[in-house]
Write an enzyme that holds these catalytic residues in place. Structure first.
Site, PDB file in Angstrom:
ATOM      1  N   GLU A 191       1.007  -0.563  -4.931  1.00 12.21           N
ATOM      2  CA  GLU A 191      -0.045   0.565  -5.554  1.00 12.21           C
ATOM      3  C   GLU A 191       0.993   1.636  -5.807  1.00 12.21           C
ATOM      4  OE1 GLU A 191      -3.660   3.051  -3.370  1.00 12.21           O
ATOM      5  OE2 GLU A 191      -1.923   2.562  -2.128  1.00 12.21           O
TER       6      GLU A 191
ATOM      7  N   ASP B 125       0.800  -1.189  -0.073  1.00 13.29           N
ATOM      8  CA  ASP B 125      -0.170   0.100   0.147  1.00 13.29           C
ATOM      9  C   ASP B 125       0.706   1.210   0.258  1.00 13.29           C
ATOM     10  OD1 ASP B 125      -2.605   1.300   0.401  1.00 13.29           O
ATOM     11  OD2 ASP B 125      -1.637   2.040   2.078  1.00 13.29           O
TER      12      ASP B 125
END
Length: 567
Positions: A294, A237
């Protein structure tokens, strides 16, 4: 071998009937010549990965919140989708300021999702189905409730004082004028330390200081912990934000978008070094575990850099240059997919349209009338292009965004501690037309979205031309047909501004032309751009079930036209 109704449905959905209108709707996976591709390449190079928001997938105990046991109970269904892996968004212990993306313990499972035994059982059972499990690792920040941060903020001299990003200043003036991605300033004053701490997201999500060697090793130990517990890798993330410009410049235009791609907070060199070291940790484990990133970028050149100069950083950076598209446009799709296939130096592109942070593609792209047909088209774009395909739970049955008014009326409480406009895309999975769509026997944490009585797994299982069975036919192609597994990408000009065309070709010159009509009217393509003479076209199949012949496409249709070399 696991036996279930789902396996039977998958077989039925991919066998082409000999006659009848429905015969043409899903013939693409019925070719008798399809063979299993070589397994020499790492498993992830052509993978289909399915994102699960565990809070909303399946509740096993009636408390209205999905859990790990619920995911395990649905493995037959996941297997029927032809998946290589599932990515589970955070299930760590968390105060849920950002629904799990604020981690208070990286090696503890939040009780609302289950136990470590539940995790171990899920991994073991998934492995029996040929499905790997990826952990969503929050690398940029922790929760302010994490023990590390509590110690760090307690004084300027404790052992973890430098594990987060602290700056001097006065209570009335932050160190810089930088903005948070979630709005407001990216600094919060701490009265105990009498310093400011940095957070590119919520104030409850302080940024980790990756320049600190002890913090870095602690996070690498987290990576090892989950690999030791059977994870097949990580979705990382917020990877662009691990470092900030150490000169701490003021922003001449702090409100300019995008806030998340400023030169002082994104893609700084220290990030590359951390990712190279993390890659070494992951590569030291058997089974080819991966890093799925990401990785928001401005350009294809920036995206190429995320893989690493020597291809030694993130295996699979997510292509937000496609994923952030909010309107289907043939010219834009051609530009984005062509560059992903031709400007990444042969590296594996990662394509998607929906995830837990953005609107569902059924709603984003739908016109209110032809949403299912448009959803079949967006599925074809994701699954027939080369590289890795990311799917978001429920897109395969046409789940749409929740009604804003309904969400606004949903009470705040223990199950939903805060409102979030992204909840529109996080509603419970629609398993049936029964109470709560089969998600829970209790009251769900979010209401089931409208449309669940027609768009649910049980109903679409019974319909051979459903969106669900279209997805199954496409994922079967990706697994078993060499053209769509390893075939090279050929960029083409369709000859019509509303039609996006590309081809996948085998070494012998055979392959398939993919045509997508991005319009509400019939269109006729005349594709050019072949190397050498145009091939000889043969069998054609379309999502709409349109008749054979020619290059004319029905509105919002996606078609596959097989070809062989003109030689």
């Amino acid at each position: 071998m696991r036996n279930s109704i789902y396996s039977a449905m998958l077989l039925a959905a991919t066998i082409l009937p000999s006659t009848g209108a429905s015969a043409q709707d899903h013939p693409v996976a019925s070719r008798s010549t399809a063979t299993t591709a070589s397994t020499a390449a790492p498993w992830w190079q052509h993978a289909t990965i399915y994102e699960i928001y565990p809070r909303s997938f399946q509740d096993s105990d009636g408390d209205g919140i999905g859990d790990l046991r619920g995911i395990t109970s649905r493995l037959d269904y996941l297997q029927s989708l032809g998946l290589d892996a599932i990515w589970i968004t955070p299930f760590f212990k968390s105060p849920n300021a950002d629904f799990g993306y604020d981690v208070s313990d990286y090696t503890a499972i939040d009780p609302q999702y289950g136990t470590m035994a539940d995790w171990d059982n899920l991994v073991a059972e998934a492995r029996k189905c040929g499905i790997r499990v990826l952990v969503d690792l929050v690398v940029n920040h922790s929760s302010a409730e994490h023990a590390w941060f509590k110690e760090s903020r307690s004084s300027r001299t404790n052992a973890k004082a430098d594990w987060y990003v602290w700056r001097d200043g006065t209570p009335d003036k932050p160190p810089t004028n930088w903005k948070s991605i979630f709005g407001g300033p990216s600094w919060t004053w701490d009265p105990t330390r009498k310093q400011w701490y940095y957070h590119i997201f919520l104030s409850q999500q302080p940024d980790l200081n990756w320049a600190n060697p002890q913090l870095k090793q602690a996070m690498f130990d987290v990576v090892r912990f989950w690999l030791d517990h059977g994870a097949s890798g990580f979705r990382l993330d917020a990877t662009p934000y691990l470092f900030e410009d150490s000169n701490w410049p003021q922003d001449p235009n702090p409100d300019a978008d995008p806030v998340w791609l400023k030169p002082y907070n994104s893609q700084l060199p220290g990030t590359n070094q951390v990712l190279r070291e993390m890659r070494k940790v992951v590569d030291s484990y058997p089974g080819n575990p991966i890093l799925l990133g990401e990785s928001s970028t401005r350009s294809i050149e920036q995206l190429r850099a995320v893989y690493g100069k020597d291809k030694d950083e993130i295996h699979l950076p997510m292509n937000f240059l496609v994923g952030n598209i909010t309107k289907l446009d043939a010219a834009e799709l051609k530009r984005r997919y062509d560059e992903a296939a031709t400007k990444l130096d042969g590296l594996t592109p990662v394509e998607f349209f929906s995830n837990h942070d953005q609107s569902r593609q059924w709603s984003e792209f739908g016109d209110g009338v032809n949403n299912d047909r448009i959803a079949k088209l967006s599925a074809a774009l994701t699954l027939l292009n080369p590289g890795v395909a990311l799917l978001y739970y429920g897109e395969e049955i046409g789940m749409g965004d929740a009604d804003k008014a309904t969400l606004a009326q949903t009470p705040i409480g223990p199950k939903r501690p805060r409102t979030d406009d992204r909840d529109r895309a996080r509603t419970p999975m629609q398993w049936s037309a029964g109470p709560q769509a089969g998600f829970t026997t209790g009251t769900p944490w979010l209401p089931v979205a409208q449309g669940y009585r027609t768009h649910n797994v049980a109903a679409e299982e019974r319909d051979p031309v459903s969106l669900l069975n279209w997805y199954r036919s496409l994922t079967k192609l990706r697994r078993t047909d060499p053209t769509f597994r390893t075939g090279s990408y050929i960029p083409l000009d369709s000859g019509d501004p509303a039609v996006f065309a590309f081809a996948r070709a085998n070494p012998d010159g055979s392959g398939a032309l993919v045509l997508t009509n991005i319009s509400a009217t019939a269109r006729t393509a005349a594709p050019v751009g072949w190397t050498g003479a145009a091939p000889q076209f043969g069998e054609r199949s379309c999502a709409s079930g349109a008749g054979q012949g020619g290059m004319t496409l029905a509105p919002w249709d996606s078609c596959i036209v097989r070809f062989r070399s003109a030689r």
